[in-house]
Design a protein around this motif. Structure first.
Motif, PDB file in Angstrom:
ATOM      1  N   ARG A 102     -13.799  -3.385  -4.485  1.00 53.98           N
ATOM      2  CA  ARG A 102     -12.886  -2.292  -4.853  1.00 53.98           C
ATOM      3  C   ARG A 102     -11.502  -2.853  -5.164  1.00 53.98           C
ATOM      4  O   ARG A 102     -10.938  -3.590  -4.359  1.00 53.98           O
ATOM      5  N   THR A 103     -10.975  -2.482  -6.311  1.00 53.24           N
ATOM      6  CA  THR A 103      -9.635  -2.921  -6.697  1.00 53.24           C
ATOM      7  C   THR A 103      -8.639  -1.809  -6.423  1.00 53.24           C
ATOM      8  O   THR A 103      -8.844  -0.662  -6.812  1.00 53.24           O
ATOM      9  N   GLN A 104      -7.571  -2.165  -5.721  1.00 55.28           N
ATOM     10  CA  GLN A 104      -6.468  -1.241  -5.475  1.00 55.28           C
ATOM     11  C   GLN A 104      -5.187  -1.891  -5.981  1.00 55.28           C
ATOM     12  O   GLN A 104      -4.999  -3.102  -5.848  1.00 55.28           O
ATOM     13  N   TYR A 105      -4.318  -1.064  -6.551  1.00 58.34           N
ATOM     14  CA  TYR A 105      -3.097  -1.559  -7.171  1.00 58.34           C
ATOM     15  C   TYR A 105      -1.899  -1.310  -6.268  1.00 58.34           C
ATOM     16  O   TYR A 105      -1.783  -0.263  -5.655  1.00 58.34           O
ATOM     17  N   VAL A 106      -1.002  -2.291  -6.235  1.00 53.74           N
ATOM     18  CA  VAL A 106       0.191  -2.206  -5.404  1.00 53.74           C
ATOM     19  C   VAL A 106       1.161  -1.202  -6.013  1.00 53.74           C
ATOM     20  O   VAL A 106       1.620  -1.375  -7.141  1.00 53.74           O
ATOM     21  N   ASP A 107       1.447  -0.143  -5.256  1.00 48.12           N
ATOM     22  CA  ASP A 107       2.452   0.850  -5.648  1.00 48.12           C
ATOM     23  C   ASP A 107       3.818   0.512  -5.065  1.00 48.12           C
ATOM     24  O   ASP A 107       4.852   0.825  -5.648  1.00 48.12           O
ATOM     25  N   ASN A 108       3.800  -0.073  -3.869  1.00 44.60           N
ATOM     26  CA  ASN A 108       5.043  -0.409  -3.184  1.00 44.60           C
ATOM     27  C   ASN A 108       4.813  -1.670  -2.357  1.00 44.60           C
ATOM     28  O   ASN A 108       3.786  -1.793  -1.705  1.00 44.60           O
TER      29      ASN A 108
ATOM     30  N   LYS B 102       5.037  -4.551  -7.090  1.00 42.16           N
ATOM     31  CA  LYS B 102       4.359  -3.434  -7.740  1.00 42.16           C
ATOM     32  C   LYS B 102       3.627  -3.928  -8.982  1.00 42.16           C
ATOM     33  O   LYS B 102       4.155  -4.723  -9.757  1.00 42.16           O
ATOM     34  N   GLY B 103       2.377  -3.452  -9.144  1.00 39.15           N
ATOM     35  CA  GLY B 103       1.569  -3.849 -10.278  1.00 39.15           C
ATOM     36  C   GLY B 103       0.538  -4.912  -9.959  1.00 39.15           C
ATOM     37  O   GLY B 103      -0.420  -5.100 -10.702  1.00 39.15           O
ATOM     38  N   ASP B 104       0.729  -5.654  -8.866  1.00 35.99           N
ATOM     39  CA  ASP B 104      -0.289  -6.604  -8.419  1.00 35.99           C
ATOM     40  C   ASP B 104      -1.481  -5.813  -7.903  1.00 35.99           C
ATOM     41  O   ASP B 104      -1.436  -4.585  -7.812  1.00 35.99           O
ATOM     42  N   SER B 105      -2.560  -6.493  -7.546  1.00 37.06           N
ATOM     43  CA  SER B 105      -3.717  -5.782  -7.011  1.00 37.06           C
ATOM     44  C   SER B 105      -4.354  -6.544  -5.858  1.00 37.06           C
ATOM     45  O   SER B 105      -4.148  -7.750  -5.694  1.00 37.06           O
TER      46      SER B 105
END
Length: 110
Positions: free
Chosen positions: A85-91, A76-79
């Motif tokens: 397009r940047t998306q962030y790791v939630d899980n 979590k917190g990586d991308s």
């Protein structure tokens, strides 16, 4: 099936049908690490849009082969950066056979 067989199968599928993305970790101590990887990225079906999942949420599948030299494991917190397009790791879930990671399943938003 062995863990090596499952990883090889995923690697072949990613090579033919995956897309290039950048996996990014920003760490105060070690700085920014960008790793070019291949991933399956898929948006969620409208019937799955519950409990905080929205149209900006995607599912990403990555291979542990792409992380072997870095020693990183997605968290979590990586991308993930794909097509600008940047998306962030939630899980981040690690799928294993025995104690060997065979795939990383990520929920990403943004």
């Amino acid at each position: 099936m062995s863990a090596q067989h499952e990883i090889a199968k995923l690697d072949r599928a990613l090579a033919t049908r995956g897309q290039p993305v950048v996996f990014r970790r920003d760490d105060f101590d070690t700085g920014r690490q960008d790793i070019p990887v291949r991933a399956f990225l898929k948006g969620f079906d409208p019937t799955e849009l519950v409990g905080g999942v929205d149209l900006n949420t995607s599912h990403a599948t990555l291979s542990p082969s792409d992380f072997a030299s870095s020693g990183l494991v997605p968290q979590k917190g990586d991308s993930i950066i794909a097509g600008g397009r940047t998306q962030y790791v939630d899980n981040a879930e690690i799928r294993r056979i025995g104690d060997q990671a065979v795939r990383f399943e990520l929920t990403v938003t943004g």
